[in-house]
Scaffold this motif. Sequence first.
Motif, short mmCIF file in Angstrom:
data_model
loop_
_atom_site.label_atom_id
_atom_site.label_comp_id
_atom_site.label_asym_id
_atom_site.label_seq_id
_atom_site.Cartn_x
_atom_site.Cartn_y
_atom_site.Cartn_z
N ASP A 35 0.81 -1.22 0.00
CA ASP A 35 0.00 0.00 0.00
C ASP A 35 0.84 1.27 0.00
OD1 ASP A 35 -2.24 -1.60 -0.02
OD2 ASP A 35 -2.79 -1.22 2.07
N LYS A 36 1.92 1.30 0.79
CA LYS A 36 2.74 2.51 0.87
C LYS A 36 3.50 2.78 -0.43
CE LYS A 36 3.24 2.39 5.84
NZ LYS A 36 4.11 2.14 6.98
N LEU A 37 4.08 1.74 -1.02
CA LEU A 37 4.80 1.92 -2.28
C LEU A 37 3.86 2.31 -3.42
CD1 LEU A 37 7.40 -0.99 -2.44
CD2 LEU A 37 7.83 1.44 -2.11
N ALA A 38 2.63 1.81 -3.37
CA ALA A 38 1.67 2.09 -4.44
C ALA A 38 1.33 3.57 -4.54
CB ALA A 38 0.40 1.27 -4.25
N VAL A 39 1.43 4.29 -3.44
CA VAL A 39 1.10 5.72 -3.46
C VAL A 39 2.34 6.61 -3.51
CG1 VAL A 39 -1.13 5.40 -2.34
CG2 VAL A 39 0.88 5.86 -0.93
N ASN A 40 3.52 6.03 -3.35
CA ASN A 40 4.77 6.80 -3.41
C ASN A 40 5.33 6.67 -4.83
OD1 ASN A 40 7.42 7.76 -3.25
ND2 ASN A 40 7.65 7.09 -1.12
N LYS A 41 4.91 7.56 -5.70
CA LYS A 41 5.26 7.46 -7.13
C LYS A 41 6.78 7.55 -7.36
CE LYS A 41 1.00 7.09 -8.27
NZ LYS A 41 0.45 5.77 -8.36
N ALA A 42 7.46 8.40 -6.60
CA ALA A 42 8.91 8.56 -6.79
C ALA A 42 9.65 7.26 -6.46
CB ALA A 42 9.44 9.71 -5.94
N LEU A 43 9.35 6.67 -5.30
CA LEU A 43 10.00 5.43 -4.92
C LEU A 43 9.57 4.29 -5.85
CD1 LEU A 43 11.97 4.10 -3.02
CD2 LEU A 43 10.09 3.75 -1.40
N GLN A 45 8.94 4.53 -8.94
CA GLN A 45 9.71 4.67 -10.18
C GLN A 45 11.12 4.09 -10.03
OE1 GLN A 45 8.18 5.53 -13.00
NE2 GLN A 45 10.08 4.85 -13.93
N VAL A 46 11.70 4.21 -8.84
CA VAL A 46 13.02 3.63 -8.58
C VAL A 46 12.95 2.11 -8.75
CG1 VAL A 46 14.77 3.23 -6.81
CG2 VAL A 46 13.78 5.51 -7.08
N TYR A 47 11.93 1.49 -8.17
CA TYR A 47 11.78 0.04 -8.29
C TYR A 47 11.51 -0.37 -9.74
CZ TYR A 47 11.87 -0.60 -3.26
OH TYR A 47 12.26 -0.65 -1.94
N LYS A 48 10.69 0.38 -10.41
CA LYS A 48 10.38 0.05 -11.81
C LYS A 48 11.62 0.13 -12.68
CE LYS A 48 5.52 1.25 -11.66
NZ LYS A 48 4.44 2.09 -12.16
N SER A 49 12.48 1.11 -12.42
CA SER A 49 13.68 1.25 -13.23
C SER A 49 14.74 0.20 -12.89
CB SER A 49 14.26 2.67 -13.10
OG SER A 49 14.71 2.89 -11.79
N ALA A 50 14.59 -0.49 -11.76
CA ALA A 50 15.55 -1.53 -11.37
C ALA A 50 15.37 -2.81 -12.17
CB ALA A 50 15.44 -1.83 -9.88
N ALA A 51 14.21 -2.97 -12.75
CA ALA A 51 13.94 -4.21 -13.51
C ALA A 51 14.64 -4.17 -14.86
CB ALA A 51 12.43 -4.36 -13.70
N VAL A 57 7.15 -3.86 -14.29
CA VAL A 57 6.86 -3.84 -12.86
C VAL A 57 5.56 -3.08 -12.62
CG1 VAL A 57 7.67 -3.06 -10.59
CG2 VAL A 57 9.31 -3.95 -12.25
N PHE A 58 4.70 -3.70 -11.84
CA PHE A 58 3.44 -3.09 -11.44
C PHE A 58 3.44 -3.00 -9.92
CE2 PHE A 58 2.84 -5.68 -15.20
CZ PHE A 58 2.24 -4.80 -16.08
N ILE A 59 3.05 -1.87 -9.39
CA ILE A 59 3.01 -1.69 -7.94
C ILE A 59 1.57 -1.33 -7.57
CG2 ILE A 59 3.93 -0.46 -5.95
CD1 ILE A 59 6.46 0.10 -7.66
N PHE A 60 0.94 -2.22 -6.78
CA PHE A 60 -0.47 -2.07 -6.45
C PHE A 60 -0.70 -2.10 -4.94
CE2 PHE A 60 -0.98 -4.67 -10.53
CZ PHE A 60 -1.15 -3.56 -11.33
#
Length: 162
Positions: A35-43, A45-51, A57-60
Amino acid sequence: MTISLVRIDDRVIHGQVLTQWTRIYPCNGIIVVNDKLAVNKALGQVYKSAAPEGIKVFIFTVEKTLAKLEEAKRSAKNYFLISKSPIELSQLTENNADFGKYIVYGPSSYRKKTITIGPNQSLLKEEMDACEALHNCGIDIDFKLTPDKKGFKWSDVRKKYY
């Protein structure tokens, strides 16, 4: 097609997930439920760019994952389901989500009020409660940092806490 790996990892997406686990459990995408990562767009994006290229990567939130999980299972693609904590996965099962009967529990760093149950495995009481709830749903939890290392099972250590 399927959820090829369900993993709990407080680092979410990092080198071990991408280089070691994807060799054993190939995937086209990673679904992160938090839930916390799903609303933290900046963080997020960091995870999405790590793939790596080719792995989306989908964060829900837990709520959105409930709907998207069924969609992913009907897809022709393979997905990892990753959570920072067993609590989110337990919440999914409370809502009748089916993601399989096996979870690989990766690193869980020491934090205030955690209990160390194994090497690089420190859980809060509510995280142990979530592991117990998952266990009671017939889900096998294997604490294993990397595929080539010996791990241990929640079913073997739970007796110390329940």
